[in-house]
Each structure stands twice: as C-alpha cells, then as structure tokens.
Design an enzyme around this catalytic site. Structure first.
Site, PDB file in Angstrom:
ATOM      1  N   SER A  37      14.458   1.991   4.612  1.00  0.00           N
ATOM      2  CA  SER A  37      13.312   1.664   3.750  1.00  0.00           C
ATOM      3  C   SER A  37      13.828   1.064   2.454  1.00  0.00           C
ATOM      4  O   SER A  37      14.954   1.362   2.030  1.00  0.00           O
ATOM      5  CB  SER A  37      12.524   2.942   3.425  1.00  0.00           C
ATOM      6  OG  SER A  37      11.585   2.702   2.405  1.00  0.00           O
ATOM      7  N   GLY A  69      10.243   7.044  18.213  1.00  0.00           N
ATOM      8  CA  GLY A  69       9.009   7.184  17.420  1.00  0.00           C
ATOM      9  C   GLY A  69       8.116   5.972  17.522  1.00  0.00           C
ATOM     10  O   GLY A  69       7.661   5.443  16.515  1.00  0.00           O
ATOM     11  N   SER A 117       3.274   4.810  17.408  1.00  0.00           N
ATOM     12  CA  SER A 117       2.389   4.313  16.340  1.00  0.00           C
ATOM     13  C   SER A 117       3.161   3.357  15.435  1.00  0.00           C
ATOM     14  O   SER A 117       4.385   3.218  15.550  1.00  0.00           O
ATOM     15  CB  SER A 117       1.864   5.494  15.494  1.00  0.00           C
ATOM     16  OG  SER A 117       2.954   6.170  14.884  1.00  0.00           O
ATOM     17  N   GLY A 118       2.413   2.715  14.554  1.00  0.00           N
ATOM     18  CA  GLY A 118       2.986   1.961  13.432  1.00  0.00           C
ATOM     19  C   GLY A 118       4.043   0.930  13.790  1.00  0.00           C
ATOM     20  O   GLY A 118       3.921   0.161  14.748  1.00  0.00           O
ATOM     21  N   TYR A 140      12.839  11.731   1.099  1.00  0.00           N
ATOM     22  CA  TYR A 140      12.681  10.539   1.945  1.00  0.00           C
ATOM     23  C   TYR A 140      13.659   9.455   1.494  1.00  0.00           C
ATOM     24  O   TYR A 140      14.401   8.885   2.305  1.00  0.00           O
ATOM     25  CB  TYR A 140      11.238  10.036   1.828  1.00  0.00           C
ATOM     26  CG  TYR A 140      10.957   8.750   2.564  1.00  0.00           C
ATOM     27  CD1 TYR A 140      10.833   8.734   3.947  1.00  0.00           C
ATOM     28  CD2 TYR A 140      10.800   7.544   1.873  1.00  0.00           C
ATOM     29  CE1 TYR A 140      10.566   7.548   4.626  1.00  0.00           C
ATOM     30  CE2 TYR A 140      10.531   6.364   2.550  1.00  0.00           C
ATOM     31  CZ  TYR A 140      10.415   6.371   3.920  1.00  0.00           C
ATOM     32  OH  TYR A 140      10.157   5.196   4.585  1.00  0.00           O
ATOM     33  N   GLY A 174       7.104   1.244  14.895  1.00  0.00           N
ATOM     34  CA  GLY A 174       7.809   1.438  16.171  1.00  0.00           C
ATOM     35  C   GLY A 174       7.043   0.822  17.326  1.00  0.00           C
ATOM     36  O   GLY A 174       7.618   0.164  18.208  1.00  0.00           O
TER      37      GLY A 174
HETATM   38  P1  NAD Z   1       4.433   6.218  11.611  1.00  0.00           P
HETATM   39  O1  NAD Z   1       4.165   7.594  11.118  1.00  0.00           O
HETATM   40  O2  NAD Z   1       3.353   5.475  12.294  1.00  0.00           O
HETATM   41  O3  NAD Z   1       5.725   6.211  12.552  1.00  0.00           O
HETATM   42  C1  NAD Z   1       6.690   7.203  12.564  1.00  0.00           C
HETATM   43  C2  NAD Z   1       6.874   7.602  13.994  1.00  0.00           C
HETATM   44  O4  NAD Z   1       7.935   8.532  14.112  1.00  0.00           O
HETATM   45  C3  NAD Z   1       5.602   8.287  14.536  1.00  0.00           C
HETATM   46  O5  NAD Z   1       5.245   7.697  15.771  1.00  0.00           O
HETATM   47  C4  NAD Z   1       6.039   9.721  14.708  1.00  0.00           C
HETATM   48  O6  NAD Z   1       5.369  10.380  15.765  1.00  0.00           O
HETATM   49  C5  NAD Z   1       7.522   9.528  15.007  1.00  0.00           C
HETATM   50  N1  NAD Z   1       8.285  10.747  14.788  1.00  0.00           N
HETATM   51  C6  NAD Z   1       8.340  11.493  13.654  1.00  0.00           C
HETATM   52  N2  NAD Z   1       9.123  12.561  13.860  1.00  0.00           N
HETATM   53  C7  NAD Z   1       9.566  12.466  15.144  1.00  0.00           C
HETATM   54  C8  NAD Z   1      10.390  13.277  15.955  1.00  0.00           C
HETATM   55  N3  NAD Z   1      10.902  14.416  15.463  1.00  0.00           N
HETATM   56  N4  NAD Z   1      10.669  12.893  17.238  1.00  0.00           N
HETATM   57  C9  NAD Z   1      10.124  11.757  17.743  1.00  0.00           C
HETATM   58  N5  NAD Z   1       9.319  10.953  17.020  1.00  0.00           N
HETATM   59  C10 NAD Z   1       9.047  11.309  15.743  1.00  0.00           C
HETATM   60  O7  NAD Z   1       4.939   5.401  10.364  1.00  0.00           O
HETATM   61  P2  NAD Z   1       5.613   3.968  10.231  1.00  0.00           P
HETATM   62  O8  NAD Z   1       5.210   3.498   8.905  1.00  0.00           O
HETATM   63  O9  NAD Z   1       5.367   3.125  11.421  1.00  0.00           O
HETATM   64  O10 NAD Z   1       7.165   4.354  10.155  1.00  0.00           O
HETATM   65  C11 NAD Z   1       8.165   3.867  11.048  1.00  0.00           C
HETATM   66  C12 NAD Z   1       9.484   3.801  10.298  1.00  0.00           C
HETATM   67  O11 NAD Z   1       9.379   2.814   9.267  1.00  0.00           O
HETATM   68  C13 NAD Z   1       9.843   5.118   9.612  1.00  0.00           C
HETATM   69  O12 NAD Z   1      11.216   5.359   9.732  1.00  0.00           O
HETATM   70  C14 NAD Z   1       9.454   4.848   8.167  1.00  0.00           C
HETATM   71  O13 NAD Z   1      10.198   5.629   7.269  1.00  0.00           O
HETATM   72  C15 NAD Z   1       9.782   3.370   8.047  1.00  0.00           C
HETATM   73  N6  NAD Z   1       9.106   2.704   6.918  1.00  0.00           N
HETATM   74  C16 NAD Z   1       7.741   2.579   6.881  1.00  0.00           C
HETATM   75  C17 NAD Z   1       7.160   1.939   5.791  1.00  0.00           C
HETATM   76  C18 NAD Z   1       5.653   1.743   5.687  1.00  0.00           C
HETATM   77  O14 NAD Z   1       5.178   1.302   4.623  1.00  0.00           O
HETATM   78  N7  NAD Z   1       4.881   1.975   6.716  1.00  0.00           N
HETATM   79  C19 NAD Z   1       7.949   1.459   4.751  1.00  0.00           C
HETATM   80  C20 NAD Z   1       9.327   1.619   4.832  1.00  0.00           C
HETATM   81  C21 NAD Z   1       9.890   2.235   5.920  1.00  0.00           C
END
Ligand code: NAD
Length: 259
Positions: free
Chosen positions: A138, A11, A14-15, A151, A17
């Site tokens: 998280s 994943g 974006s973000g 979640y 990852g």
């Molecule tokens: P994001 O939505 O940008 O990233 C999530 C990524 O997972 C996306 O690129 C999406 O396309 C991918 N994804 C989702 N389902 C998928 C699948 N079935 N197969 C392949 N890829 C898939 O959001 P983020 O905030 O960068 O999240 C990344 C991780 O960090 C996640 O696990 C999220 O729970 C965790 N997280 C984020 C935050 C925050 O505040 N942003 C806080 C705590 C934890």
C-alpha cells in the site's frame, strides 16, 4: 500474454483481489481464487468461469495449517507461475488502543501469510527459472497513516519482504515486486464513503471531492483509482512484458507520493 500460466490470488473474493483474478483470466491465465468461506469461493468460481479456467480454494491464510493445505491443493493443479499475495486486513484505530495480540494478528494476516506462500513457491520458481511473485502492499507502506499504524507497518514490511526475496532471484528469470495502491474504489471503500457522505448530508460526488482536497492534497488524480486500474498494473507485472522490473515497489496511487 498469460496462456499456460497458473496463478494464485489470495483473498480474491472481493475488491482488488477479485479484479486481479478477472484481469488475469482475461489475459488467458488459469487462476486459483481463495477466500475464507466455501460459499463466497464457490460463488466467485461460478461468476468467473465464463472468463476461463478458474479454481477455488477455501483457506484462512493467516493460519499455518490452512496455508499448508492450500499449498498441497495448488501443487496438485500444477506448477505455480504467478503468486499474488493480495489478502490483507485494515482497521482504523488509535495507536495506543492496539493490543499486542492485535499487532500479532496484523503480522500473521498481512505479512506471515505472504512469507509462508513465498517460502513454498519461490524455490520451485527458481528451480524452473520462471515465475512472478507480487505482494500487494500500500501507499501507506511508505507514507504511514496515523490512524492505521499497524496496517502501515505491515505494508512497509511487505515492501521490504519483496525487496529481500528479489535478491534471491539474482541472475534468474523470476521476479518479485510489490504493488502499492493508493485509495481504491472497492465495495468496502464505497460503503464507507457513502455512509460518511450521508452522515454529513452531502452527495457522494461532493463529499469525495472534499475528501481528496482535505485528506489527499498531494494526489494528482484527485479521485479514487478503480479496481481495474490496480489490477491492470498487477497483471502487467505478472506478465513476461515486465521482465526487467525486479525488486521494485510499483505505486498505483495517482501521484500522492512524489520523490
Ligand atoms: P477487501 O477487504 O475487499 O480485500 C481483502 C481480501 O482479503 C478480502 O477478500 C478478505 O476476505 C481477504 N482476507 C482477509 N484476511 C484473510 C485471511 N486470513 N485469509 C484469506 N483471505 C483473507 O479489500 P481490498 O481493498 O480489495 O484489499 C486488497 C488488498 O489491497 C489488501 O492487501 C489491501 O491492504 C490493499 N490495498 C487496498 C487499498 C484500497 O484503497 N482499497 C489501498 C491500498 C492497498
């Protein structure tokens, strides 16, 4: 630190990852990025290629057959040294409105995807006596959010999965840890905050300040973490420098949780 290491970040189009993929590349790793559409994966490979050796694999890892396909492709590239289970889904929804089917989707996406990849790659890491598995959980995994119970439950499961898998590494040089980001300023979060600020007619800075006072009063940093702050912690844990850290749940949440 990471030259000659092959890393997979799920994943990662974006973000957080994407930030992890970038940081690993900067540290010299060869990185495999993953996303669900060819266009996004190809664009990312092109964007990151100036930083180092990067490959892209398109797969929806909530599905068993696509996960198997990804594993085959990774194995063609070599032995995986670093597995980062980053992908995840989240949605704000009242507990009583979440259906059984949606619960299963949460587990398939946030937990079973990491289980499958760990089952494939951990045994060979143990056989080679080297490797890192990191599960991006998280803060919600230890401090559940009322409007995001599925979640929170799946993130708690990921922390437990990491601790369980770490037990299997006893006496080896392989480690399994989870990383627990708190509120992190990704494009998705920024879009949400900008929309919410506009709705209340506040500027973003003031809205964010109030958001932390009202919703995260225990946060010591009183701001969002940056993607780079989360990615650098993940990269440290993926590196040889973290060799005595195993089975831990590393928080990167600005001190929201204190115990
Ligand atoms: P994001 O939505 O940008 O990233 C999530 C990524 O997972 C996306 O690129 C999406 O396309 C991918 N994804 C989702 N389902 C998928 C699948 N079935 N197969 C392949 N890829 C898939 O959001 P983020 O905030 O960068 O999240 C990344 C991780 O960090 C996640 O696990 C999220 O729970 C965790 N997280 C984020 C935050 C925050 O505040 N942003 C806080 C705590 C934890």
């Amino acid at each position: 630190q990471l030259s000659n290491k092959l890393a997979l970040v799920t994943g990662s189009t974006s973000g957080i990852g994407k930030g992890i993929a970038e940081t690993l590349l900067k540290e010299g790793a060869e990185v495999i990025v993953n996303g669900r559409t060819e266009e996004r994966v190809n664009n990312l490979v092109e964007e990151l290629s100036s930083l180092g050796k990067v490959h892209g694999i398109v797969a929806d890892l909530s599905k068993a057959d696509e996960s198997e396909k990804l594993v085959d492709e990774v194995k063609k590239l070599g032995n995986l040294d670093i597995l980062i289970n980053n992908m995840g889904m989240f949605e704000v929804k009242a507990f009583e409105e979440v259906t059984d089917e949606e619960w299963m989707t949460y587990f398939q996406t946030n937990v079973v995807s990491a289980v499958r990849l760990s089952r494939q790659f951990l045994p060979e890491m143990l056989a080679r006596d080297t490797g890192r598995v990191l599960n991006i959980a998280s803060e919600a995994g230890v401090k559940p959010l009322a409007q995001m119970i599925p979640y929170s439950v799946t993130k708690s499961s990921l922390i437990s999965l990491s601790r369980g898998l770490a037990e299997l590494t006893k006496g080896t040089n392989v480690t399994v840890n989870s990383v627990l980001p708190g509120p992190t300023w990704t494009d998705g979060v920024a879009g949400f905050m900008k929309g919410a600020a506009a709705e209340e007619g506040k500027d973003l800075e003031k809205f964010t300040e109030d958001y932390f006072k009202d919703n995260e009063p225990t946060s010591l940093i009183q701001r969002f973490a940056t993607v780079e702050e989360v990615a650098s912690t993940v990269t440290f844990l993926a590196s040889p420098l973290s060799s005595a850290i195993n089975g831990s749940a590393q928080r990167v949440e600005g001190g929201i949780i204190r115990s």
